[in-house]
Design an enzyme around this catalytic site. Sequence first.
Site, PDB file in Angstrom:
ATOM      1  N   SER A   1      78.254  16.492  18.417  1.00 16.37           N
ATOM      2  CA  SER A   1      77.639  15.178  18.268  1.00 16.37           C
ATOM      3  C   SER A   1      76.764  15.242  17.033  1.00 16.37           C
ATOM      4  CB  SER A   1      76.787  14.834  19.495  1.00 16.37           C
ATOM      5  OG  SER A   1      75.889  13.773  19.217  1.00 16.37           O
TER       6      SER A   1
ATOM      7  N   SER B   1      46.920  13.396 -27.106  1.00 15.30           N
ATOM      8  CA  SER B   1      46.476  12.018 -27.283  1.00 15.30           C
ATOM      9  C   SER B   1      47.226  11.365 -28.426  1.00 15.30           C
ATOM     10  CB  SER B   1      44.965  11.979 -27.567  1.00 15.30           C
ATOM     11  OG  SER B   1      44.540  10.664 -27.866  1.00 15.30           O
TER      12      SER B   1
END
Length: 467
Positions: A142, A320
Amino acid sequence: MEKNTRTEHDLLGDREVPNNVYWGVHTLRAVENYAISGQPIGAIPALIRALALVKQAAAKTNRKLGLLDPQRAEAIEAACVDIQHGRLHDQFVVDVIQGGAGTSTNMNANEVIANLALEKLGWPKGHYSALHPLNDVNMSQSTNDVYPTALKLALVFAIDSLLEAMEGLRAAFAAKAEEFSDVLKIGRTQLQDAVPMTLGQEFSTYAVMMHEDIDRLREAIALIREVNLGATAIGTGINTDIRYAKLATETLSELSGVALVPAHNLIEATQDTGAFVQLSGVLKRVACKLSKVCNDLRLLSSGPQAGFNEINLPERAAGSSIMPGKVNPVIPEVVNQIAFEVIGNDMTITMASEAGQLQLNAFEPIIAHSLFKSIEHLTAGCRTLTDNCVTGITANRDMLAERVRVSAGLATALNPHIGYENATWAAREALRTGRSVAELVLERGLMAQDMLDTVLRADVLTAPRAV
């Protein structure tokens, strides 16, 4: 002209399935129903390998018990071996997040294995009268025992990679601890200056953290090895031979190389997801520790001019688009984010486990998705932290030495010799004037130079001493 589709049938009726695919009607409906994450189960190789192993073990067991004829069994087993070796993973197309407690995943596996086995027998795809996805591939099974068993087996495979990555990170921290064993610095509590330690001692704690979590993860794996194979629908073993559960689990252990243990009570094991909660909790623990370490690395490397600036992290990228020369601690930052995700996944797993009802938990697919994401990302995070950060860390030795020399925290080491009140005076005066504690103590005549030199030696400052 030859049709490009084949007709397949399920309880809802007929559907046309493309001729070139190995999945069938049940998978087709699942693809239509569950366009959720965009990630198919085939993107988790460990899970597909585990499903194929479970199906192979079932076929071998059914053949041994005389339930499945040798020709069909051998074709199914051969198909499963191909899938274990990486074939047709692109045919496992059901979304990882699905309703039905994993039924669609099981159906997808049944259909792909059946059609591959049919080819081996010389039949076209979809000729299920010769070999059927449910009657033959799913015999004695199952979803409710196949899916959790495959999930647990796949987790064992995936955790092996995580353990390897964690061990690599532990070793990297241990190597840095050795490299920095002679670097004296000031420790901190609550971000305030405390007493001296070595930078090696600081890094050794990170190695110990990793070692402890490796042990906890191995303990969690022990619970994962208990499976409910043979439980079928709710744990009663309906539609199986009385010998099936034990033999199938033994066969799966032999095929997979993983020592699996049959659950003592299959009804309990079919509804209980506690082992997944336990594992997720350990993964959350790993995430918390990793995030704490990355917080430390970011603090210790902060600056370089207006921060701690005690260590240097490898420069991995420009930091940056506006500030020239800025470099950010991007590797610790990405690991922090992985930790946040894992902690969130743990909450998802907790709620999914809690929401189980009666004899089955229907929410194992989201548990599986969350666990695999946590393991996959933690594995990648440990590797990038090791390779792109920890191995390249350097110490700012001169700055650390100067901070120790002028630190008011040295007054703590003088408590046994000059008393708490005199030590407090020395600490506060050092902070007020910028003069060193040693200079102030000598000036007031509280200690002799030779005694002061002994007390302020690095080995005395950073370890217990005999009295």
